[in-house]
Structures are given as C-alpha cells and as structure tokens.
Design a protein around this motif. Structure first.
Motif, mmCIF file in Angstrom:
data_model
loop_
_atom_site.group_PDB
_atom_site.id
_atom_site.type_symbol
_atom_site.label_atom_id
_atom_site.label_comp_id
_atom_site.label_asym_id
_atom_site.label_seq_id
_atom_site.Cartn_x
_atom_site.Cartn_y
_atom_site.Cartn_z
ATOM 1 N N GLU A 1 45.299 41.961 26.946
ATOM 2 C CA GLU A 1 46.322 42.769 27.627
ATOM 3 C C GLU A 1 46.144 44.246 27.284
ATOM 4 O OE1 GLU A 1 49.647 44.035 29.758
ATOM 5 O OE2 GLU A 1 48.569 42.123 29.837
ATOM 6 N N ARG B 1 50.114 36.734 30.551
ATOM 7 C CA ARG B 1 51.130 37.549 31.232
ATOM 8 C C ARG B 1 52.218 36.673 31.848
ATOM 9 N NH1 ARG B 1 47.184 41.892 34.434
ATOM 10 N NH2 ARG B 1 46.913 43.361 32.672
ATOM 11 N N LEU C 1 44.090 35.993 30.391
ATOM 12 C CA LEU C 1 44.986 37.139 30.540
ATOM 13 C C LEU C 1 46.094 36.824 31.542
ATOM 14 C CD1 LEU C 1 45.732 40.115 30.075
ATOM 15 C CD2 LEU C 1 44.063 40.726 31.848
#
Length: 629
Positions: A217, A199, A195
């Motif tokens: 997400e 990002r 994750l």
C-alpha cells in the motif's frame, strides 16, 4: 543555431525521435571555423538533414569534432575553411585509419556530407570539393591472426555471432523467454491481488500478508520501496529489490520481456526499445500502434502496425496480447515518470548514483544506449542456462567421451532473434521473398538476414534436393509414358557391332547390313525404320531427342561417344535455363540416356568412349531457333 549572451555559439537539436541535445560549437578550436561550421551542423541536423535521431546526430557531431580538432593539431592549421586543402583531408584519413580504422571511412563520409552543404560549399576551394566527392578508399583488409585463439579463453574482441539459431536453439530460447515472462507476470499480478485484498479487508488476511499488504500500500501510494522489517537497513539490500518486484518492473526483467516481444512481433531491438504507450484496440481482436523503424530515410521512420491480441491466456504467444500485458506490468512506474514510451521500470537510486533510494524512469527515453540490456548474461545466469547446440567433434576417431567438445553458452542478441524469425517466416512462405518481406525490402531481407545463414541454407538445399528428385521422377514418368506409346523404347546392343548381332536384335538382314555400315545413323543413335513410326505408322516427324523413347531406336557401342557429347551439351544447357524449364524440355531424354542406355554398357566401354567424345553442336541444330535459350 543561436549565440548565447555569454558569447557561446550553440546548435539546438530536436530529433524525430523526440530527443534533444545542444551542440556547443564554441568548445571547438579554430574560431574561424565556428560560424560556418555551426550553420553546417544546423543544416545537417535540421528537419531537412540526414541526422534526425539523437544517436545519428551525436555520431555525426563526433566525426565533425574530430576533424576540427585534428586540423587544429597540425603545425600549420587551416584557420578558416578557405585554407583547407586536400592534403589536410588525406592526413586526417591516414590519422584515423592508423588510430581507429573501423571508423575512418565513416568520419571521411561525414566530412564529405559536411562540405557539400550550402553552408560550407561556397567557403572551401574547388579542389577540396573535388577531393571529397571522389570514391572513398577501400577498407584495409585486417592482417590474419598469428596464433589460433584459445577456445577456453576467447579474446575480448572475438566476433559475435550474427547468424540465426538452429530450430532446436530457437525452440529452447522461446521456451525460456516465455517461462521467465510468465514468472514476472505472475509475480506482479500476485502482488496486485494481495494489495487489492488488503485494501478491501485487511483483517481477512493473516499477519504475514497484512504486513506485506501494508508495505505494498505504501509502495503504491508513494512509489517508494520500504526496507522490510527484521532486515538490516542498507542502500543495496536485496530484500528491497525483491519487494519492489511485487509491484514494479525492474531492470533485470527487461531482457526476457524485450526479447520475447522482439520474437513475437518480428521486429529489431531498436523498434522494441521505442514502443509507444499510445495505441488503439480494434474490436478486442487486435491492437494498432505507430512504431519506429529507423534507417529508412528522412520522414519514413514511422509505421502503423496491427498486432493480433489472441485468446485470453495466450498473451505470451501473440504480439498484441503481449504488448497489452507489458502495458499492465509497467503501469505503476509509468505513472511516476510520465513517459510516452512503453518501458518504465523501478531502479535503486543509490545504485544509479542519484542520491535517492528509489527512482522510476523510462530507460530508453533519452537514448537507446543509455541502459544496457544484456541478453547473453540473462541466458547464462538463469537457473537452467541456455546452451548452444553441440559442436561437431574434430578429434580423432575413437576419442573418449571425456574429450568431447563441451557445449557453449548460447549467444543471445536482438539481431540473432530477428534473423531467426525472418528465416522462420521465409520458410513458412515457401521461400517466396515478396510474401516473406515484412519490415524490410526484399534486397535487405536477403542480403542482411537470409544470405549465408546456415539454417536457411540447409533448408534451401533440402528443398532444392526434393525439387530435383520430383523433377527427375516427373521426367522418368514422362519417358515411361512415351516408351509405352512408341513401341517400347530403344534397343541397346552392348556387344560387338556386326551383322549377326544386329539380326539377333530383330533387324532384317538388309537393315542389319545398313546398320552395321552406319547408313541408319541419325543424330546420336540409329533408326531401324524411319518410314514407319510405331505410334503413327507413318514417316517419322519427331525430333532426334524423341528418338530415345521410340521402339525403332537402335543404340550400339559406336554411338557412345556421341551420346556422351550430348550429355555434356545438356549439362551446359542446364546452366543456361531454369531448372523447371530444363527438366520439361530435356529431362525425359536425359533420363533415357542415363538410365536406359549408358547403364547397359561396362565402365571400360564408357571410359573408351570418353576418349573419343566429340564436341556436340548438334543440339543447337535439332531445335527450332526460337526454342533456344
């Protein structure tokens, strides 16, 4: 206690464990009991009462409700407390003993507490108060089973093991707990890492990781777990469970994590269920938190503990480090349910009957028993199931290996883990109970954890055996030193007692004649020269127990009965004194008689002496009165 606008009489409960419940008195029969019973329930569950947790208050309310409902079922029920009689209470106990004998005494004990409260004490007769304050009846002994249980299909009511694990079982259990905890940790940390990378730069990931990162997400933002692509939508599809486990802790993860925390912290299951989020890190080396230790009495449930954090990467071996790891693993679910407790997990809302797809909740927020944790099922359903130690075979000698007793699955419970850790700590402290007592008092530690446990019993027997060997060797060495200093020890004649044999042993004709006539006898032996001790060359001043180390000591067949009587007296004194005291005081003499004297006579001579053995009272006379136990 308050009366609602609709006329209902209720008691609101707020326990020390921060759990709440409302008891509706109006739902019970016998309206004449409602007002005083509500006041008694409020007093019993109030700040000064004895029922200050949700489970305790619920259990007490159940016993009180059963009593009132039983009284209402009688042909002539007591419509108010002043009409209650001892016969009513006897009938209630008999009814509970016949229907549910395991809770009969508990219900009667709760009735005793209820009627002695100020709210009801003045409203029942003196005969009822006298009756409830009597000693409760002894529990009935269950009837023995008429048939042997089937080993392959044990009955559902078979007693669960409560003793601790053997050293091998405990090592296998801890290894399995750490292995499963490491898998859970690595799984969630891998999801968090993916994750983070998604990002930071989604295009740096391959297509598969981009799709997974997009779903992670969404999960992190909403707490909802989507159905993976190319998977048929279903409320119970296992793919959603697997996807949820990449960021959230699941119900199936609780067993290994809770058991490992119980083992590392050496606390019971109730305390582990109520671990708080609030804590304080002390200089990066320890974590301080306030835990709950039930059944310590009112206002004594909370205890401040300090747990070691340990080195980085060793969080699976220290209670503080593992606690901080659990905070990390439960962080996302706890953000959704805002619970002050440590344990927060994701669950399938459809499976819980909530009508929604996802739910983040604290499983032990409302009650310690609202969520089932099945440690034995976890141990049996692993890819490598945990098995108990092999049971000793009871078959005939020469049985084939095919008929050997199969290994059974290991029964895993918080109680057994706690007992095993108590045993391990006690052994580490050398059996010193004041040092070993940690979360319990010494009587509770011994009575509930150590007494009767096969591991601690075997260890204690081993330690005691080694101590006895050490004490016997010390006595042997003391005897040898005394023999060297006092002329070489006793002279033993194992043949006929006559003048010629005594002269052959080194006595002069005059002394040999006296010895044959018994004129040289002392307490249990004879003395060849009382006027000149081999060590001091002066008249002898030692006790008769020291004669067994002296070169002037003479032992013949005629002395055997008295020596056997002395051994009986020493055995009796051994039951009256501590082992270390007995060995120091009597051990050298005992060793001399057993090994240096009796070993030189034949079994037939000893058997004949056993017939003529006197009751020895001389041991009480040869010691100073202040030395006697």
């Amino acid at each position: 206690m308050r009366e609602l606008p609709d006329g209902r009489l209720v008691v609101a409960f707020h326990g020390d464990d921060d759990r709440r419940r409302v008891f509706d008195i109006s739902r019970l029969p016998l309206p004449g009991w409602h007002q005083p019973l509500a006041a008694a329930v409020a007093e019993r569950t109030g700040p000064g009462g004895g029922l200050r947790t949700f489970s305790a208050a619920t259990t007490g309310w159940g016993a009180q409700s059963r009593l009132v409902k039983f009284l209402a079922s009688l042909p002539q029920p007591p419509t108010s407390p002043d009409q209650l009689t001892p016969d009513h209470l006897e009938a209630f106990h008999d009814h509970r003993a016949n229907s549910t004998p395991t809770t009969a005494l508990r219900d009667l004990g709760e009735a005793r507490m209820l009627f002695t409260l100020t709210s009801l004490r003045d409203k029942v007769t003196a005969e009822v108060l006298d009756h409830v304050q009597r000693r409760l009846p002894t529990p009935r002994t269950p009837e023995p089973a008429t048939a042997a249980p089937d080993a392959e299909n044990p009955p559902a009511s078979a007693k669960r093991l409560t003793s601790g694990y053997s050293d091998g079982e405990l090592e296998r259990l801890l290894a399995a707990l750490r292995a499963d905890a490491a898998k859970i940790r690595d799984r969630i940390r891998a999801g968090e890492d993916l994750l983070r990378r998604y990002r930071a730069d989604p295009l740096a990931l391959d297509e598969r990781d981009q799709d997974l990162g997009r779903m992670l997400e969404q999960m992190a933002a909403t707490g909802q777990v989507p159905t993976p692509a190319a998977v048929r939508p279903s409320p119970f599809c296992p793919e959603r469970q697997e996807l949820a486990g990449r960021l959230f802790l699941r119900l199936r993860d609780l067993s290994p994590l809770m058991l490992l925390q119980a083992a590392l912290s050496e606390r019971n299951g109730e305390t582990i269920k109520e671990l708080p989020v609030r804590h304080r890190v002390l200089e990066g080396r320890a974590v301080e938190l306030v835990i709950v230790k039930r059944r310590r009495g009112a206002r004594r449930w909370f205890e401040t503990v300090t747990w070691e954090i340990g080195a980085p990467g060793r969080e699976l071996h220290t209670p503080g480090g593992f606690y901080l790891l659990l905070l990390e693993l439960t962080a996302r679910s706890r953000q959704r349910c805002t619970s002050p407790l440590l344990w927060s997990v994701w669950r399938n809302g459809h499976g819980a009957g909530l009508g929604v797809a996802d739910d983040h909740f604290a499983p032990f927020q409302d009650s310690l028993s609202c969520t089932s944790v099945l440690p034995t099922a976890w141990a049996a359903n692993r890819s490598r199931p945990l098995l108990a130690d092999p049971q000793p075979s009871t078959g005939a000698e020469g049985a084939s290996p095919a008929t050997a007793v199969p290994r059974l699955p290991l029964q895993v419970s918080f109680n057994r883990v706690k007992t095993s850790m108590e045993v391990r700590r006690t052994k580490r402290m050398g059996g010193h109970l004041p040092s070993a007592a940690k979360s319990n008092s010494m009587p509770v530690l011994f009575r509930n954890y150590l007494s009767g446990d096969p591991v601690i019993t075997a260890w204690a027997e081993e330690v005691l055996g080694e101590a006895l060997i050490d004490a016997e060797q010390a006595a042997r060495q003391a005897h040898d030193r005394a023999v060297q200093a006092a002329g070489g020890g006793p002279r033993v004649l194992n043949g006929p007692v006559d003048t010629s044999a005594l002269q052959d042993s080194g006595l002069s004709p005059a002394m040999a004649g006296k010895a044959a006539a018994g004129d040289l006898d002392t307490g249990w032996t004879a003395c060849a020269d009382h006027d000149r001790h081999p060590l001091t060359q002066e008249p002898c001043q030692v006790t008769f127990l020291d004669c067994f180390h002296c070169g002037n000591c003479l032992v013949t067949r005629d002395h055997l009965p008295r020596l056997l009587g002395l051994l009986d007296a020493l055995a009796q004194r051994r039951r009256e004194l501590a082992e270390d005291v007995w060995w120091v005081r009597y051990g050298p003499a005992w060793v001399a008689v057993r090994q240096d004297i009796l070993a030189k006579f034949t079994p037939a001579e000893l058997q004949q002496a056993q017939v003529d053995k006197p009751h020895d009272a001389l041991l009480d006379l040869v010691e100073n009165p202040w030395e006697m136990p």
